[in-house]
Design an enzyme around this catalytic site. Structure first.
Site, mmCIF file in Angstrom:
data_model
loop_
_atom_site.group_PDB
_atom_site.id
_atom_site.type_symbol
_atom_site.label_atom_id
_atom_site.label_comp_id
_atom_site.label_asym_id
_atom_site.label_seq_id
_atom_site.Cartn_x
_atom_site.Cartn_y
_atom_site.Cartn_z
ATOM 1 N N TRP A 178 -3.365 -3.805 3.404
ATOM 2 C CA TRP A 178 -4.046 -4.510 2.309
ATOM 3 C C TRP A 178 -3.096 -4.829 1.172
ATOM 4 C CZ3 TRP A 178 -7.814 -7.236 3.687
ATOM 5 C CH2 TRP A 178 -8.686 -6.797 4.695
ATOM 6 N N ASP B 50 -6.660 -2.172 -6.277
ATOM 7 C CA ASP B 50 -7.632 -2.538 -5.251
ATOM 8 C C ASP B 50 -8.293 -1.242 -4.789
ATOM 9 O OD1 ASP B 50 -9.092 -3.266 -3.041
ATOM 10 O OD2 ASP B 50 -7.435 -4.267 -1.985
ATOM 11 N N LYS C 74 -17.614 -1.561 1.572
ATOM 12 C CA LYS C 74 -17.105 -0.290 2.079
ATOM 13 C C LYS C 74 -17.946 0.867 1.531
ATOM 14 C CE LYS C 74 -13.752 -2.819 3.851
ATOM 15 N NZ LYS C 74 -12.735 -3.424 3.081
HETATM 16 C C1 LIG Z 1 -11.785 -4.574 3.179
HETATM 17 C C2 LIG Z 1 -10.689 -4.589 2.182
HETATM 18 C C3 LIG Z 1 -10.239 -5.770 1.580
HETATM 19 C C4 LIG Z 1 -10.795 -7.134 1.959
HETATM 20 O O1 LIG Z 1 -12.096 -7.250 1.549
HETATM 21 P P1 LIG Z 1 -12.885 -8.634 1.765
HETATM 22 O O2 LIG Z 1 -14.130 -8.374 0.991
HETATM 23 O O3 LIG Z 1 -13.093 -8.800 3.223
HETATM 24 O O4 LIG Z 1 -12.073 -9.711 1.179
HETATM 25 C C5 LIG Z 1 -9.238 -5.693 0.652
HETATM 26 N N1 LIG Z 1 -8.688 -4.522 0.299
HETATM 27 C C6 LIG Z 1 -9.098 -3.355 0.848
HETATM 28 C C7 LIG Z 1 -8.450 -2.079 0.422
HETATM 29 C C8 LIG Z 1 -10.104 -3.351 1.804
HETATM 30 O O5 LIG Z 1 -10.516 -2.209 2.357
#
Ligand SMILES: *Cc1c(COP(=O)(O)O)cnc(C)c1O
Length: 360
Positions: A102, A172, A196
């Site tokens: 990521w 993030d 998540k």
């Molecule tokens: C799932 C995830 C993303 C991407 O998320 P989307 O909503 O599909 O754009 C980005 N960063 C992390 C750490 C993730 O787990």
């Protein structure tokens, strides 16, 4: 009806209490005779839902008043671009820590808007650890420092908040937001897709310090502009209203459990039991440096990969679903977010022990 234990990385398991509440409210939300899905986002009923959503998030995370809370669309992936579009503030450089898949994507997208300085990377070793902060090269003239607090695919999590040497710290937190208390005042910006640990897919939470927003290129479209979205309470255009409501139910559920500190204790215990079972086994192993193992996403491999298919099929037959690892790393991954009950983790551990006795 039979519910399984869903170990998917996202969209992922939701608290059963939340799904039941949604079911109860489906046709008639609080005597309005409407589903939340059918309501005008500008009407008084939805306005109340939206206001409570923000209040509850502020309360749970202890978000200071000088931070804006936005509920956007476009996922965390959208933010990989929206962040440099909004908070470079005329600067041309930004620092990134690369700890997995990521971070790598965030770096790639930011590269379209600025010079990315990769301050540290664990790529050479296959993203199994976090480089020691003494080795990081942070350019103190850069606009911000970005890191991924939990790498959902590689199963690597920061157990501390990095020292950004005075730069606004951007994180993030898509896969570990609300899983442990964080001191929001140490951040310039926190963002997370909701699918998540916060609810269904379709909402992206952005928590941003107010002094960082508002200085943007005039070509920046309003829907991507944090300052405009803030002014319009994230309702510049029609929001993903039903998803906001579901995220709100998840926040109420967290409050009913005693808040984030209480949930963190459960997460520590759940992940410790699973890692211990893996470490004591001779069939299963986890590749991550024990100091940086994720409490949310637990990757593990079988010493004999010929057994992978059998493992997945037998697990699924026992109601233990979505254990296949990400295609980029292979093996298995058990995502054990806030909503995964203790019984789900224990059922997985029991299954792994029985499987090892049979095939190990
Ligand atoms: C799932 C995830 C993303 C991407 O998320 P989307 O909503 O599909 O754009 C980005 N960063 C992390 C750490 C993730 O787990």
């Amino acid at each position: 009806m039979k519910r399984i234990y869903n170990f998917s990385a996202g969209p992922s398991i939701l608290p059963e209490a939340v799904l039941k509440q949604a079911q109860e409210d489906m046709l008639d939300w609080q005597g309005t005779g409407m589903s939340v899905m059918e309501m005008s986002h500008r009407g008084k009923h939805f306005s109340a839902i939206a206001a409570e959503l923000e209040t509850d998030l502020r309360e749970l995370m202890g978000i200071p008043d000088n931070y804006k809370v936005l509920f956007m669309q476009g996922g965390a992936t959208g933010q990989f671009s929206f962040i440099p579009m909004n908070i470079l503030r005329g600067n041309t450089k930004a620092c990134y820590i690369n700890t997995g898949a990521w971070s790598t994507k965030a770096i790639k997208d930011a590269g379209r808007f600025c010079d990315v300085i990769v301050s540290a990377t664990s790529e050479q070793g296959g993203f199994k650890t976090i480089p020691d902060p003494s080795s990081w090269t942070i350019d103190t003239d850069a606009a911000y420092l970005h890191y991924t607090s939990n790498e959902t695919i590689h199963g690597v999590e920061f157990p501390y908040i990095p020292d950004s040497k005075g730069l606004p710290l951007v994180s993030d937190m898509s896969s570990n937001i609300l899983s442990r208390p964080v001191d929001v005042s140490q951040f310039g910006l926190i963002y997370a897709g909701t699918q998540k640990n916060m609810g269904p897919a379709g909402v992206t939470v952005v928590i941003v310090r107010d002094d960082l927003i508002g200085t943007v290129d005039k070509k920046l479209p309003d829907v991507f502009n944090y300052a405009v979205q803030d002014k319009d309470k994230s309702m510049l255009n029609t929001p993903a209203s039903y998803n906001w409501y579901l995220v709100g139910l998840v926040l109420k559920w967290l409050k009913s459990l005693g808040g984030i500190a209480a949930v963190e204790s459960k997460n520590i215990a759940k992940s410790a039991r699973l890692y211990q079972a893996i470490d004591q086994s001779s069939l299963f192993s986890n590749p991550v440096d024990p100091a940086f193992r994720s409490r949310m996403n637990v990757p593990f491999i079988l010493s004999n990969p010929d057994l992978d298919k059998t493992f997945l099929a037998e697990a699924e037959a026992k109601g233990l679903a979505e254990l296949k690892g990400h295609r980029s790393v292979g093996g298995m991954r058990a995502s054990i977010y806030n909503a995964m009950p203790d019984e789900g983790v224990d059922a997985l551990i029991d299954f792994m022990k029985t499987f090892e006795k049979t095939y190990g």
